[in-house]
Design a protein around this motif. Structure first.
Motif, short mmCIF file in Angstrom:
data_model
loop_
_atom_site.label_atom_id
_atom_site.label_comp_id
_atom_site.label_asym_id
_atom_site.label_seq_id
_atom_site.Cartn_x
_atom_site.Cartn_y
_atom_site.Cartn_z
N VAL A 109 -29.23 -9.07 -21.24
CA VAL A 109 -29.03 -7.63 -21.39
C VAL A 109 -29.79 -7.11 -22.60
N VAL A 110 -29.66 -7.79 -23.72
CA VAL A 110 -30.32 -7.34 -24.95
C VAL A 110 -31.84 -7.41 -24.80
N GLY A 111 -32.33 -8.47 -24.15
CA GLY A 111 -33.77 -8.60 -23.94
C GLY A 111 -34.34 -7.45 -23.14
N TRP A 112 -33.63 -7.04 -22.09
CA TRP A 112 -34.10 -5.92 -21.28
C TRP A 112 -34.07 -4.62 -22.08
N ILE A 113 -33.01 -4.39 -22.82
CA ILE A 113 -32.90 -3.15 -23.59
C ILE A 113 -33.97 -3.09 -24.67
N ARG A 114 -34.25 -4.20 -25.33
CA ARG A 114 -35.31 -4.22 -26.34
C ARG A 114 -36.67 -3.91 -25.72
N ALA A 115 -36.90 -4.42 -24.52
CA ALA A 115 -38.19 -4.21 -23.87
C ALA A 115 -38.42 -2.75 -23.50
N THR A 178 -21.96 -0.64 -27.69
CA THR A 178 -22.56 -0.97 -28.98
C THR A 178 -24.08 -0.84 -28.93
N LEU A 179 -24.67 -1.31 -27.84
CA LEU A 179 -26.13 -1.25 -27.70
C LEU A 179 -26.62 0.19 -27.55
N VAL A 180 -25.90 1.00 -26.79
CA VAL A 180 -26.27 2.41 -26.64
C VAL A 180 -26.20 3.12 -27.99
N ASN A 181 -25.16 2.83 -28.76
CA ASN A 181 -25.04 3.43 -30.10
C ASN A 181 -26.19 3.00 -31.00
N ALA A 182 -26.59 1.74 -30.88
CA ALA A 182 -27.71 1.25 -31.68
C ALA A 182 -29.02 1.93 -31.27
N ILE A 183 -29.19 2.16 -29.98
CA ILE A 183 -30.40 2.83 -29.49
C ILE A 183 -30.46 4.27 -30.01
N LEU A 184 -29.35 4.97 -29.89
CA LEU A 184 -29.34 6.40 -30.21
C LEU A 184 -29.25 6.69 -31.70
N ASN A 185 -28.37 5.96 -32.39
CA ASN A 185 -28.03 6.33 -33.77
C ASN A 185 -28.44 5.31 -34.81
N ASP A 186 -28.57 4.04 -34.40
CA ASP A 186 -28.90 2.96 -35.34
C ASP A 186 -28.04 3.07 -36.61
N PRO A 187 -26.69 3.04 -36.47
CA PRO A 187 -25.82 3.27 -37.62
C PRO A 187 -25.70 2.08 -38.56
N GLY A 188 -26.15 0.89 -38.11
CA GLY A 188 -25.99 -0.30 -38.93
C GLY A 188 -24.58 -0.85 -38.81
N LEU A 190 -26.17 -3.65 -38.24
CA LEU A 190 -27.19 -4.36 -37.48
C LEU A 190 -27.94 -3.39 -36.59
N SER A 191 -29.25 -3.55 -36.50
CA SER A 191 -30.06 -2.73 -35.60
C SER A 191 -30.32 -3.53 -34.33
N LEU A 192 -30.87 -2.83 -33.34
CA LEU A 192 -31.15 -3.47 -32.06
C LEU A 192 -32.11 -4.64 -32.22
N ARG A 193 -33.00 -4.57 -33.20
CA ARG A 193 -34.02 -5.61 -33.39
C ARG A 193 -33.51 -6.82 -34.17
N ASP A 194 -32.36 -6.72 -34.80
CA ASP A 194 -31.81 -7.84 -35.55
C ASP A 194 -31.39 -8.95 -34.60
N GLY A 195 -31.86 -10.18 -34.87
CA GLY A 195 -31.46 -11.30 -34.05
C GLY A 195 -29.96 -11.53 -34.08
N GLU A 196 -29.33 -11.18 -35.19
CA GLU A 196 -27.89 -11.37 -35.33
C GLU A 196 -27.09 -10.48 -34.38
N MET A 197 -27.68 -9.36 -33.96
CA MET A 197 -27.00 -8.46 -33.02
C MET A 197 -26.65 -9.20 -31.74
N GLU A 198 -27.61 -9.91 -31.21
CA GLU A 198 -27.41 -10.64 -29.96
C GLU A 198 -26.31 -11.69 -30.11
N ARG A 199 -26.35 -12.45 -31.23
CA ARG A 199 -25.37 -13.51 -31.45
C ARG A 199 -23.97 -12.94 -31.61
#
Length: 214
Positions: A109-115, A178-188, A190-199
């Motif tokens: 899921v995260v891989g598709w959203i990042r792409a 959580t992923l939608v919020n990161a896409i729209l607002n990036d509130p921290g 963790l950002s969408l690009r952080d590897g820790e987000m996926e884990r």
């Protein structure tokens, strides 16, 4: 960014049988998806888009009726890629632990959203005035939950299938929200690009499911 599908027979896209013409269409779509990572749809100018790939504005309008048709094609291609991600999400062979299954599903899921981050953000922002723009992704979210359920249920033990299925659905609501919020607002933090987000999202899903198992 992974190369978009070469399947370009989409509503709003003028079909072409010539390889070079199709390559130009694909280049315009790829360039737009990349530019939308750093700007809104309103800020995406046709001139800048064409300049990026060395095409003329006339070449753009010979392929897309208008900017709205172009954006519709971007959405359709992102949704197609999401469906392909689902198809690759096979049930793991053998006795695979729940934590590993959660990591497998969340990673896809995260891989598709990042792409497709820029297109997804533009679709979400566009949702206020054109709710139909988000509809393919809402359908894809439901399909993801339905596809992931038989992957996760075997690791949750026997019995109480309805309750466990409900827990999986809620778990994905948390993950996708959580992923939608990161896409729209990036509130921290963790950002969408952080590897820790996926884990952390995979761990969160696993903990929710384990709570239901208990």
């Amino acid at each position: 960014m992974p190369r978009l599908s070469a399947q370009l027979d989409l509503p709003g896209v003028t079909p072409s049988r010539q390889k070079r013409s199709r390559e130009t269409t694909l280049a315009l779509l790829e360039a737009g998806a990349e530019l939308l990572r750093t700007r809104s749809l309103a800020e995406l100018s046709i001139e800048a888009l064409c300049s990026k790939v060395g095409a003329t504005v006339g070449a753009f309008y010979s392929r897309f009726e208008n900017k709205e048709a172009y954006f519709n094609a971007l959405i359709a291609l992102a949704a197609q890629d999401g469906a392909r991600h689902l198809a690759r999400m096979d049930n793991p062979a053998g006795d695979v632990a729940l934590d590993d299954r959660c990591r497998l599903v969340v990673s896809g899921v995260v891989g598709w959203i990042r792409a497709h981050e820029g297109v997804l953000r533009a679709a979400l922002q566009h949702d206020g005035t054109r709710p139909d723009k988000w509809t393919p992704f809402k359908g894809l979210a439901r399909a993801t939950t339905e596809h992931a359920t038989p992957l996760l249920l075997p690791a949750m033990g026997k019995g109480r299938k309805a309750a466990k299925t409900g827990a999986i659905a809620f778990g994905f609501q948390v993950v996708l929200g959580t992923l939608v919020n990161a896409i729209l607002n990036d509130p921290g933090p963790l950002s969408l690009r952080d590897g820790e987000m996926e884990r952390r999202l995979a761990n969160c899903l696993a903990l929710l499911l384990k709570a239901e198992m208990r």
